[in-house]
Design an enzyme around this catalytic site. Structure first.
Site, mmCIF file in Angstrom:
data_model
loop_
_atom_site.group_PDB
_atom_site.id
_atom_site.type_symbol
_atom_site.label_atom_id
_atom_site.label_comp_id
_atom_site.label_asym_id
_atom_site.label_seq_id
_atom_site.Cartn_x
_atom_site.Cartn_y
_atom_site.Cartn_z
ATOM 1 N N HIS A 206 57.943 44.141 71.379
ATOM 2 C CA HIS A 206 58.391 45.523 71.453
ATOM 3 C C HIS A 206 57.731 46.267 72.632
ATOM 4 O O HIS A 206 58.361 47.083 73.296
ATOM 5 C CB HIS A 206 58.025 46.164 70.106
ATOM 6 C CG HIS A 206 58.160 47.616 70.084
ATOM 7 N ND1 HIS A 206 59.390 48.222 69.987
ATOM 8 C CD2 HIS A 206 57.256 48.600 70.201
ATOM 9 C CE1 HIS A 206 59.207 49.518 70.032
ATOM 10 N NE2 HIS A 206 57.931 49.773 70.150
ATOM 11 N N GLU B 51 78.836 31.188 72.999
ATOM 12 C CA GLU B 51 77.404 31.078 72.746
ATOM 13 C C GLU B 51 77.062 29.942 71.788
ATOM 14 O O GLU B 51 75.931 29.829 71.348
ATOM 15 C CB GLU B 51 76.830 32.424 72.275
ATOM 16 C CG GLU B 51 77.605 33.110 71.183
ATOM 17 C CD GLU B 51 77.078 34.501 70.857
ATOM 18 O OE1 GLU B 51 75.991 34.888 71.292
ATOM 19 O OE2 GLU B 51 77.789 35.214 70.120
ATOM 20 N N ASP C 257 71.895 33.030 72.791
ATOM 21 C CA ASP C 257 72.184 32.131 71.676
ATOM 22 C C ASP C 257 72.552 30.737 72.155
ATOM 23 O O ASP C 257 72.181 29.756 71.522
ATOM 24 C CB ASP C 257 73.304 32.719 70.807
ATOM 25 C CG ASP C 257 72.745 33.723 69.822
ATOM 26 O OD1 ASP C 257 71.733 33.414 69.182
ATOM 27 O OD2 ASP C 257 73.283 34.842 69.724
ATOM 28 N N CYS D 255 76.396 37.486 79.689
ATOM 29 C CA CYS D 255 75.690 38.685 79.222
ATOM 30 C C CYS D 255 74.350 38.380 78.547
ATOM 31 O O CYS D 255 73.762 39.258 77.938
ATOM 32 C CB CYS D 255 76.578 39.503 78.299
ATOM 33 S SG CYS D 255 77.007 38.663 76.777
HETATM 34 C C1 PEP Z 1 73.517 36.327 73.698
HETATM 35 O O1 PEP Z 1 73.460 35.614 72.690
HETATM 36 O O2 PEP Z 1 73.280 35.913 74.860
HETATM 37 C C2 PEP Z 1 73.871 37.751 73.594
HETATM 38 C C3 PEP Z 1 74.040 38.504 74.648
HETATM 39 O O3 PEP Z 1 73.975 38.259 72.350
HETATM 40 P P1 PEP Z 1 72.729 38.713 71.456
HETATM 41 O O4 PEP Z 1 71.499 38.638 72.308
HETATM 42 O O5 PEP Z 1 73.061 40.095 70.997
HETATM 43 O O6 PEP Z 1 72.779 37.708 70.362
HETATM 44 MG MG MG Z 2 74.322 36.232 70.809
#
Ligand code: PEP
Ligand code: MG
Length: 595
Positions: free
Chosen positions: A192, A434, A458, A505
């Site tokens: 955090h 993912e 993920d 992302c």
């Molecule tokens: C990911 O899994 O890369 C992603 C962007 O989703 P989150 O981190 O929210 O699982």
């Molecule tokens: Mg994810």
């Protein structure tokens, strides 16, 4: 006095030079354990109640002062306020004072131990994590019983804030203008403290042992958030070297901020969209200030967290419409609820799962709660008239799931049509790539949707079988593992063969050492935390597609992460020397002999 260097983990870039200030030092002596005579028991129970009430009031005030950009901390503080008023803690402690005739500190300690036993017996990771919150709350109440409190107010000038650990309540109450950097004994890469420091744009180092024994309030320290070092009492030479590094980094930052509104385009004219990942409406201004060209991932989980009832369609509709209209004409990609596993949502209840990361999460959970899924889809579709909205479904594992999700979307569209409620009928719908199974059949899935977004957070976890929050294996969580690089390349190629756009992302999109490789794949866009956008745009603007493709070719032939790291370092060294200077600690990894 000779200087002393403490090594930790760099979690937020930058260098600061200033005086140390310790918040809530631990180790203030053993807990007092006393018997209390009967005629003083009510007074003792009242002392306990005052300590609870005092901390509750302090937390309430902290909550009210939270600036909008740190609003997510308010949710955590709400959960701490709930613990404070929970009779299982304060009621049970008062009961112990009266029944066992013991002092308030001891009684509270016993009540916490009871809760720990109960939570541990549930054997659920979520509840084990909540014990930390209970301990933190109880620790602050103990502090009040011992006559402490109000440490935060003691800060007068700008300081290097040090702490054993920083709870969200501690940090949310800080007057951020007084903090030049953060250093903690506890914490790792995903802690955090790092998230907070990056949001505030200040350096931070975590996981630094021996701080409390050796550093006193007022000591001169240099925090090097680039290499993860804290230097106590630097000598003249060290001070000059670190001041120089500070100056260079600040000049670099000013330079990239000045250029952050320029498009993400390479020297030879290849254009990449650089968008932001956000989870709160309040973050939109940071996105725009940092040159974000849209929202590539809006995590919608927050509206479902820490509340007693599910959000209504109207509530969600307003949230999504506001976001779409503020960002308009830029595109906003709303991800449907990705609850379950690490994104625990208490109103949905916690099903008995031995392995939640492989259980009922994301799209699977939505299929299980079709009413919740439909309400969210209705709100998203209705908001699509306010701006440029796309929808994407998380954790898709195969064709059946995509088809079920798309069928639900079609059904909601036809309901809205029947009810005469407007929406954009051509709203693009895509999926997150993912899971390794989705990667393997990317060419099949690409025929069903309008776009792909690769979620490497993920994808890495599920491909390598590594939980990156698990300290025993987190060092093996490697974005540049050959399997990960090949998976991403496969998805990008499949999308392009089918003529759909593909972006990425996960956290990897903000790593200066990964970006040139992703560019070499001709990825269409990146979506990352807003603060990292200027740095990534600079890399794109200084690169040529030819160089990136050459690098990618070599990386695809590499069979180890350390070899890939060396290849990337060479390119960064030649093309982006500033990034090598500032971010090299990110790619330092252990070499393993081949035989
Ligand atoms: C990911 O899994 O890369 C992603 C962007 O989703 P989150 O981190 O929210 O699982
Ligand atoms: Mg994810």
């Amino acid at each position: 006095m000779a200087s002393r260097i403490f090594q930790g983990i760099p979690v937020s870039a930058g260098v600061s030079i200033g005086k140390a200030f310790f918040l809530n030092r631990t180790g203030q002596g053993p807990l007092p354990r006393q018997s209390v005579p009967s005629h003083l028991l009510e007074e003792e129970a009242a002392r306990l109640a005052r300590a609870f009430a005092g901390f509750k009031e302090e937390l309430g005030q902290i909550r009210d002062r939270i600036p909008p950009e740190l609003k997510e901390h308010a949710l955590i503080i709400d959960s701490h306020l709930m613990i404070l008023t929970d009779p299982k803690l304060c009621g049970a402690a008062a009961e112990y004072v009266r029944s066992l005739k013991i002092n308030a500190e001891w009684a509270l300690d016993k009540a916490v131990s009871d809760l720990e036993r109960t939570f541990n017996a549930l054997g659920d990771e979520y509840f084990r994590d909540r014990i930390q919150d209970v301990r933190m709350v109880a620790g602050r109440v103990q502090g009040r019983l011992a006559g402490q409190g109000g440490d935060l107010k003691a800060i007068e000038n700008r300081v290097v804030l040090m702490a054993h650990d920083l709870s969200p309540a501690d940090t949310a109450g800080l007057e951020v203008g007084k903090i030049m950097s953060l250093v903690t004994v506890q914490g790792g890469k995903t802690s955090h403290t790092g998230i907070l420091a990056r949001t505030l744009g200040i350096p931070a180092v975590v996981g630094v042992s021996d701080l409390e024994e050796h550093i006193r309030d007022g000591d001169l320290v240099v925090v090097d958030g680039l290499r993860g070092r804290v230097t106590l009492d630097p000598d003249e030479e060290e001070l000059a070297e670190l001041s120089d590094l500070k100056y260079q980094f600040e000049a670099y930052q000013c330079g990239i901020m000045r250029q952050c509104h320029l498009p993400g385009e390479t020297i030879d004219g290849y254009r990449l969209k650089v968008k932001a990942n956000i989870e709160l409406l309040e973050e939109v201004s940071t996105v725009i200030d940092n040159g974000g060209e849209g929202i590539g991932l809006y995590r919608t989980e927050y509206s479902y967290m820490n509340r007693r009832a599910l959000p209504s369609e109207e509530e969600l509709y307003e949230e999504y419409s506001d976001l779409a209209s503020i960002m308009s004409p830029r595109r906003v990609t709303l991800r449907t609820l990705d609850a379950g596993a690490d994104k625990f949502i208490s109103i949905l209840g916690a099903p008995e799962e031995r392995n939640p990361a492989l259980g009922l999460r994301a799209i699977r959970l939505c299929m299980h709660h079709m009413d919740i899924f439909r309400t969210q889809l209705r709100a998203m579709l209705r908001a699509s008239v306010a701006g440029n909205i796309s929808i994407m479904f998380p954790m898709i594992s195969g064709l059946r799931e995509v088809r079920l999700a798309m069928a639900a979307l079609r059904q909601v569209k036809s309901d809205l049509r029947r009810e005469g409620l407007p929406f954009n009928p051509d709203l693009p719908a895509g999926i997150m790539m993912e899971l390794p199974s989705a990667v393997m059949i990317a060419e099949i899935l690409a025929k069903e949707v309008d776009f792909f977004s690769i979620g490497t957070n993920d994808l890495i976890q599920y491909s390598l079988g590594i939980d990156r929050t698990n300290r025993y294996v987190s060092h093996m969580y490697q974005p540049l593992h050959p399997a990960v690089v090949k998976s991403i390349k496969h998805v990008v190629d499949a999308a392009h063969q089918q003529g759909i756009e593909v972006s990425l992302c996960g956290e990897m999109a903000s790593d200066p050492f990964c970006v040139p490789i992703l560019m070499g794949m001709q990825i269409d866009g990146l979506s990352l935390n807003p603060q990292a956008i200027p740095g990534v745009k600079r890399i794109i603007r200084q690169a040529t597609m030819d160089d990136c493709k050459t690098l990618l070719k070599k990386v695809l032939e590499s069979s180890t992460v350390s070899h890939t790291n060396r290849l990337v370092r060479d390119v960064i060294f030649q093309k982006f020397p500033d990034e090598l200077l500032f971010y090299s600690s990110l790619v330092e990894s252990e070499e393993v002999p081949a035989h």
